[in-house]
Design a protein around this motif. Structure first.
Motif, PDB file in Angstrom:
ATOM      1  N   LEU A  76       0.864  -1.184   0.000  1.00 43.20           N
ATOM      2  CA  LEU A  76       0.000   0.000   0.000  1.00 43.20           C
ATOM      3  C   LEU A  76       0.893   1.223   0.000  1.00 43.20           C
ATOM      4  O   LEU A  76       1.971   1.201   0.594  1.00 43.20           O
ATOM      5  N   HIS A  77       0.470   2.294  -0.635  1.00 45.38           N
ATOM      6  CA  HIS A  77       1.277   3.511  -0.554  1.00 45.38           C
ATOM      7  C   HIS A  77       1.106   4.135   0.825  1.00 45.38           C
ATOM      8  O   HIS A  77      -0.024   4.360   1.271  1.00 45.38           O
ATOM      9  N   SER A  78       2.218   4.395   1.471  1.00 48.05           N
ATOM     10  CA  SER A  78       2.148   4.852   2.869  1.00 48.05           C
ATOM     11  C   SER A  78       1.524   6.239   2.995  1.00 48.05           C
ATOM     12  O   SER A  78       1.077   6.612   4.075  1.00 48.05           O
ATOM     13  N   GLN A  79       1.488   6.992   1.893  1.00 52.69           N
ATOM     14  CA  GLN A  79       0.919   8.341   1.970  1.00 52.69           C
ATOM     15  C   GLN A  79      -0.530   8.411   1.493  1.00 52.69           C
ATOM     16  O   GLN A  79      -1.084   9.504   1.355  1.00 52.69           O
ATOM     17  N   TYR A  80      -1.116   7.246   1.241  1.00 55.16           N
ATOM     18  CA  TYR A  80      -2.527   7.235   0.797  1.00 55.16           C
ATOM     19  C   TYR A  80      -3.401   7.984   1.801  1.00 55.16           C
ATOM     20  O   TYR A  80      -3.296   7.775   3.000  1.00 55.16           O
ATOM     21  N   ASP A  81      -4.269   8.839   1.259  1.00 58.83           N
ATOM     22  CA  ASP A  81      -5.154   9.643   2.095  1.00 58.83           C
ATOM     23  C   ASP A  81      -6.605   9.298   1.737  1.00 58.83           C
ATOM     24  O   ASP A  81      -7.064   9.602   0.633  1.00 58.83           O
ATOM     25  N   GLN A  82      -7.290   8.658   2.646  1.00 52.33           N
ATOM     26  CA  GLN A  82      -8.635   8.174   2.348  1.00 52.33           C
ATOM     27  C   GLN A  82      -9.646   9.299   2.167  1.00 52.33           C
ATOM     28  O   GLN A  82     -10.728   9.083   1.635  1.00 52.33           O
ATOM     29  N   PHE A  83      -9.300  10.497   2.617  1.00 56.14           N
ATOM     30  CA  PHE A  83     -10.254  11.602   2.490  1.00 56.14           C
ATOM     31  C   PHE A  83     -10.096  12.335   1.164  1.00 56.14           C
ATOM     32  O   PHE A  83     -11.083  12.766   0.560  1.00 56.14           O
ATOM     33  N   THR A  84      -8.863  12.486   0.702  1.00 58.10           N
ATOM     34  CA  THR A  84      -8.635  13.195  -0.558  1.00 58.10           C
ATOM     35  C   THR A  84      -8.361  12.240  -1.722  1.00 58.10           C
ATOM     36  O   THR A  84      -8.289  12.668  -2.870  1.00 58.10           O
ATOM     37  N   SER A  85      -8.137  10.941  -1.420  1.00 57.35           N
ATOM     38  CA  SER A  85      -7.736   9.939  -2.421  1.00 57.35           C
ATOM     39  C   SER A  85      -6.363  10.231  -3.015  1.00 57.35           C
ATOM     40  O   SER A  85      -6.034   9.712  -4.088  1.00 57.35           O
ATOM     41  N   ASP A  86      -5.561  11.026  -2.344  1.00 60.62           N
ATOM     42  CA  ASP A  86      -4.204  11.263  -2.826  1.00 60.62           C
ATOM     43  C   ASP A  86      -3.376   9.983  -2.615  1.00 60.62           C
ATOM     44  O   ASP A  86      -3.638   9.226  -1.690  1.00 60.62           O
ATOM     45  N   TYR A  87      -2.406   9.757  -3.511  1.00 54.50           N
ATOM     46  CA  TYR A  87      -1.539   8.568  -3.447  1.00 54.50           C
ATOM     47  C   TYR A  87      -2.364   7.280  -3.497  1.00 54.50           C
ATOM     48  O   TYR A  87      -2.130   6.344  -2.736  1.00 54.50           O
ATOM     49  N   ASP A  88      -3.320   7.220  -4.401  1.00 54.51           N
ATOM     50  CA  ASP A  88      -4.253   6.088  -4.465  1.00 54.51           C
ATOM     51  C   ASP A  88      -3.670   4.973  -5.329  1.00 54.51           C
ATOM     52  O   ASP A  88      -4.024   4.804  -6.494  1.00 54.51           O
ATOM     53  N   ILE A  89      -2.781   4.219  -4.730  1.00 58.44           N
ATOM     54  CA  ILE A  89      -2.105   3.166  -5.499  1.00 58.44           C
ATOM     55  C   ILE A  89      -1.622   2.059  -4.567  1.00 58.44           C
ATOM     56  O   ILE A  89      -1.266   2.311  -3.418  1.00 58.44           O
ATOM     57  N   ALA A  90      -1.672   0.843  -5.066  1.00 57.27           N
ATOM     58  CA  ALA A  90      -1.117  -0.308  -4.356  1.00 57.27           C
ATOM     59  C   ALA A  90      -0.534  -1.261  -5.391  1.00 57.27           C
ATOM     60  O   ALA A  90      -0.912  -1.218  -6.569  1.00 57.27           O
ATOM     61  N   LEU A  91       0.387  -2.080  -4.956  1.00 57.23           N
ATOM     62  CA  LEU A  91       0.985  -3.081  -5.835  1.00 57.23           C
ATOM     63  C   LEU A  91       0.690  -4.466  -5.276  1.00 57.23           C
ATOM     64  O   LEU A  91       0.731  -4.664  -4.058  1.00 57.23           O
ATOM     65  N   LEU A  92       0.411  -5.406  -6.151  1.00 57.49           N
ATOM     66  CA  LEU A  92       0.240  -6.800  -5.757  1.00 57.49           C
ATOM     67  C   LEU A  92       1.355  -7.612  -6.381  1.00 57.49           C
ATOM     68  O   LEU A  92       1.543  -7.576  -7.594  1.00 57.49           O
ATOM     69  N   GLU A  93       2.073  -8.335  -5.552  1.00 61.13           N
ATOM     70  CA  GLU A  93       3.096  -9.239  -6.100  1.00 61.13           C
ATOM     71  C   GLU A  93       2.491 -10.625  -6.237  1.00 61.13           C
ATOM     72  O   GLU A  93       1.937 -11.179  -5.285  1.00 61.13           O
ATOM     73  N   LEU A  94       2.607 -11.184  -7.444  1.00 62.01           N
ATOM     74  CA  LEU A  94       2.057 -12.521  -7.685  1.00 62.01           C
ATOM     75  C   LEU A  94       2.972 -13.570  -7.065  1.00 62.01           C
ATOM     76  O   LEU A  94       4.181 -13.384  -6.948  1.00 62.01           O
ATOM     77  N   SER A  95       2.369 -14.695  -6.692  1.00 63.20           N
ATOM     78  CA  SER A  95       3.127 -15.779  -6.061  1.00 63.20           C
ATOM     79  C   SER A  95       4.068 -16.457  -7.053  1.00 63.20           C
ATOM     80  O   SER A  95       5.059 -17.056  -6.659  1.00 63.20           O
ATOM     81  N   ALA A  96       3.742 -16.379  -8.334  1.00 65.94           N
ATOM     82  CA  ALA A  96       4.558 -17.021  -9.371  1.00 65.94           C
ATOM     83  C   ALA A  96       4.363 -16.251 -10.667  1.00 65.94           C
ATOM     84  O   ALA A  96       3.310 -15.637 -10.860  1.00 65.94           O
ATOM     85  N   PRO A  97       5.352 -16.305 -11.558  1.00 61.39           N
ATOM     86  CA  PRO A  97       5.203 -15.589 -12.839  1.00 61.39           C
ATOM     87  C   PRO A  97       4.034 -16.137 -13.654  1.00 61.39           C
ATOM     88  O   PRO A  97       3.611 -17.270 -13.439  1.00 61.39           O
ATOM     89  N   VAL A  98       3.560 -15.347 -14.562  1.00 56.95           N
ATOM     90  CA  VAL A  98       2.521 -15.825 -15.486  1.00 56.95           C
ATOM     91  C   VAL A  98       3.093 -15.821 -16.904  1.00 56.95           C
ATOM     92  O   VAL A  98       4.007 -15.056 -17.215  1.00 56.95           O
TER      93      VAL A  98
END
Ligand code: 4AZ
Length: 236
Positions: A76-98
């Motif tokens: 999760l982006h540590s600066q995500y702000d739920q009120f303004t939606s600033d820094y609205d990004i997350a990354l998911l690492e897959l368990s294995a390549p596709v």
């Protein structure tokens, strides 16, 4: 719909989306692997409760997915702000390549210097609300809409300066075409130089849907290029 447009690139392993971009694989409209934090991973941040289903067209038809992976890690982006939606990004690492095929394709992460020109037509996809007369009705088939990139200044005037530098607006000033609830986290992709698909934005917020002078607001991915590379440490 998006998957039907993809070009075949069978058997290419995904050990690096950038590698694939360099090799010029992105011939069609891909599914993005970046996601917005909004509603999703803040509340349900346990990776074990998530799966990545790739190459799907019918919502929830998980048994028809071209590939399924468990999630090893959610960033999760540590600066995500739920009120303004600033820094609205997350990354998911897959368990294995596709392995890429005609339904599963990578998308290029734009360089931080990349400029998506105002007026350019880009595409957003999702299974969210598709008719504002039927609020709550999600799409069964993956939907695709053409939206135009809108300049930061123009957008901020329409949104009373709520659009931060981490946000990018796209839509139709006249209204009628937009992302909507349920599309959040989905990709805004642009075909650059008629060659490669880039992830310009991630569906984030907007005032209502498809209203005049209220375009969709997306996470501006170029502001996170360095962050993405830091978090993936050369794996991508
Ligand atoms: C939402 O609530 C949402 N019109 C997503 C996109 C837009 C508005 C709301 C843009 O997920």
């Amino acid at each position: 719909g998006c998957p039907g447009k993809l070009m075949a690139m069978a058997g290419q392993p995904s050990d690096g989306a950038l590698w694939s971009c360099v090799r010029g694989i992105s011939g069609g409209q891909p599914l993005a692997c970046l996601c917005s934090v909004c509603l999703c991973f803040g509340r349900y941040s346990d990776a074990r409760s998530w799966r990545a289903y790739m190459g799907m067209r019918v919502m929830n038809s998980v048994s028809n997915a071209a590939a399924t992976r468990q999630i090893r890690r959610i960033v999760l982006h540590s600066q995500y702000d739920q009120f303004t939606s600033d820094y609205d990004i997350a990354l998911l690492e897959l368990s294995a390549p596709v392995f890429f095929n005609e339904l599963v394709q990578p998308v290029c992460v734009p360089a931080s210097s990349h400029a998506f020109t105002s007026g350019t037509s880009c595409f957003v996809t999702g299974w969210g609300i598709y008719d504002t007369n039927f609020i709550g009705e999600l799409a069964t088939l993956l939907q695709e809409a053409t939206v135009n990139i809108i300049s930061h200044n123009t957008c901020n005037k329409m949104y009373d300066d709520a659009v931060t530098p981490r946000m990018l607006c796209a839509g139709n000033i006249q209204g009628g075409v937009d992302a909507c609830q349920g599309d959040s986290g989905g990709p805004l992709v642009c075909l650059e130089r008629g060659r490669r698909w880039f992830l310009a934005g991630i569906v984030s917020w907007g005032e209502g849907c498809a209203r005049q002078n209220r375009p969709g607001v997306y996470t501006r991915v170029i502001k996170f290029t360095d962050w993405i590379h830091q978090q993936t440490k050369g794996q991508v």
